[in-house]
Design an enzyme around this catalytic site. Structure first.
Site, PDB file in Angstrom:
ATOM      1  N   GLY A 125      34.834  39.448  40.995  1.00 29.76           N
ATOM      2  CA  GLY A 125      35.356  40.648  40.370  1.00 29.76           C
ATOM      3  C   GLY A 125      34.313  41.770  40.434  1.00 29.76           C
ATOM      4  N   SER A 192      30.925  36.156  45.733  1.00 29.88           N
ATOM      5  CA  SER A 192      31.151  37.588  45.588  1.00 29.88           C
ATOM      6  C   SER A 192      30.398  38.069  44.335  1.00 29.88           C
ATOM      7  CB  SER A 192      32.654  37.868  45.519  1.00 29.88           C
ATOM      8  OG  SER A 192      32.930  39.227  45.697  1.00 29.88           O
ATOM      9  N   TRP A 193      31.075  38.714  43.378  1.00 29.44           N
ATOM     10  CA  TRP A 193      30.394  39.051  42.128  1.00 29.44           C
ATOM     11  C   TRP A 193      29.850  37.784  41.471  1.00 29.44           C
ATOM     12  CZ3 TRP A 193      27.877  42.017  38.929  1.00 29.44           C
ATOM     13  CH2 TRP A 193      27.780  41.640  37.584  1.00 29.44           C
ATOM     14  N   ASP A 314      32.844  39.450  56.818  1.00 31.03           N
ATOM     15  CA  ASP A 314      33.142  39.814  55.440  1.00 31.03           C
ATOM     16  C   ASP A 314      33.034  41.329  55.304  1.00 31.03           C
ATOM     17  OD1 ASP A 314      33.164  40.247  52.685  1.00 31.03           O
ATOM     18  OD2 ASP A 314      32.080  38.393  52.252  1.00 31.03           O
ATOM     19  N   HIS A 342      35.816  37.201  53.794  1.00 27.79           N
ATOM     20  CA  HIS A 342      35.296  37.150  52.430  1.00 27.79           C
ATOM     21  C   HIS A 342      35.825  35.997  51.583  1.00 27.79           C
ATOM     22  CE1 HIS A 342      33.490  38.779  48.799  1.00 27.79           C
ATOM     23  NE2 HIS A 342      34.658  38.737  48.176  1.00 27.79           N
TER      24      HIS A 342
END
Length: 368
Positions: A125, A192-193, A314, A342
């Site tokens: 996120g 990711s986050w 990505d 990604h």
């Protein structure tokens, strides 16, 4: 044509350099061998390299490094034989809500083996929340799998709340959850986050982390945010960029991330948490004190067994960030998936993530 791009006729006697790092490109610590050899193909596997060394031995040529080379090849074979398939869907065995502040309460759940190796899954996120499919990266017979929704995300309350919602708050929440579940230490998994938060948490509490698996590296640096929000990715997706751009008046286009902040924090309560919270964190550059904070603090976690998984294509979190992390942290395993982007659910990415957890599982089982 061999794997170095050189043409070698069949049955030609040549000199070949064997290296302890499984590459023919370096001339340091090499043993020059002379023996008949067939032409190479581009599929010069570890099995082929091993046969090459053994063939040299049969002709009387030996090197002190050869046994290390063979051992390294055997290690490669073990990696190949690791499970790389997602595990079946499983049900959780406990769930609850933990009040972490006067404002926020976070949702958590556990699945897998209640007596197993604890692992905490950190979602992306910011604001993405967890899903049942997140459990499938882990062997449920070995791992005690903990998922939770970060502040304002998923089933955590209040929904999409930005007050008292910073990276340090999330780090503190992870520690409160670990203590609440009476877990002395655990493995950390994030993409990711989630990779950002995994790095930040591990650097803050390295003594509580047994291993780390990272995917789609995001370090919240200005150049990464500019790539995603200020037009960099538009070079690849102009069709998606232009509608995003055109919603903002021309006189506000100096900074799209700030322009969207005005709109995402309006009185419209139907705005999704993912968009609001993500923008909140990115406007504040992850609430880190410097642009290179996570890279500058790698020494705190350098000793922890870690795998970095990165899709070559990505577009959300370009490989430049994973590469920068790899350069300052060469001790971590670095896995680039050549035909992936990604998503953790892409076949190549998922396979490497499962394999990374399997490697850490084997390290624990073997007491290494």
């Amino acid at each position: 044509m061999n794997s170095l791009g050189l043409f070698i006729p069949t049955n030609t006697t040549i000199g070949i350099a064997i290296n302890t790092t499984n590459t023919l490109s370096s001339l340091s610590h090499l043993q020059l061998l002379h023996f008949p050899i067939p032409s190479f193909s581009n599929n010069f596997t570890s099995s082929g390299r091993k046969k090459l060394v053994l063939r040299a031995h049969s002709l009387g040529y030996k090197s002190d490094c050869d046994h290390q080379l063979i051992d390294s090849m055997e290690s490669e074979k073990e990696v190949v034989e690791l499970n790389r398939n997602l595990y079946p869907n499983i049900e959780l065995y406990s769930t609850g809500f933990l009040k972490v502040s006067d404002i926020h309460t976070i949702y958590w759940e556990q699945s897998g083996n209640p007596s197993g190796q604890p692992v905490v899954f950190l979602h992306g996120g910011p604001g993405g929340g967890t899903t049942p499919s997140n459990r499938r990266f882990f062997d449920p017979e070995f791992y005690r799998i903990i998922l939770f929704d970060q502040r304002g995300s998923g089933q955590s309350t209040p929904h999409a709340c930005l007050e008292e919602n910073t990276t340090q708050h999330l780090i503190d929440d992870i520690e409160k959850l670990r203590e609440h579940l009476e877990i002395p230490e655990w493995q950390v998994f994030g993409g990711s986050w989630g990779s950002t938060l995994a790095l930040a948490y591990s650097q803050a509490h390295p003594d509580k982390v047994t291993g780390i698996v990272l995917r789609g590296i995001f370090l919240v640096r200005k150049k990464e945010i500019d790539w995603f929000y200020e037009g960099g990715a538009a070079a690849i997706f102009p069709d998606a960029w232009e509608p995003f751009r055109d919603l903002i008046p021309e006189n506000e286009r100096e900074s799209f991330i700030h322009a969207y902040k005005k709109r995402l924090n309006s009185d419209d309560l139907e705005t999704q948490a993912f968009a609001r919270i993500e923008n909140h964190y990115f406007v504040n550059q992850g609430f880190f004190p410097s642009d290179s904070f996570l890279l500058d603090n790698v020494d705190k976690i350098r000793h922890i067994n870690t795998t970095i998984v990165q899709g070559r294509y990505d577009v959300c979190c370009p490989m430049m960030s994973a590469w920068d992390l790899h350069k300052v942290w060469p001790e971590a395993d670095f896995k680039v998936v050549p035909d992936a982007g990604h998503s953790a659910n892409e076949p190549g990415i998922a396979a490497e993530l499962v394999a990374a957890n399997e490697r850490l599982k084997n390290i624990i089982k073997n007491g290494l």
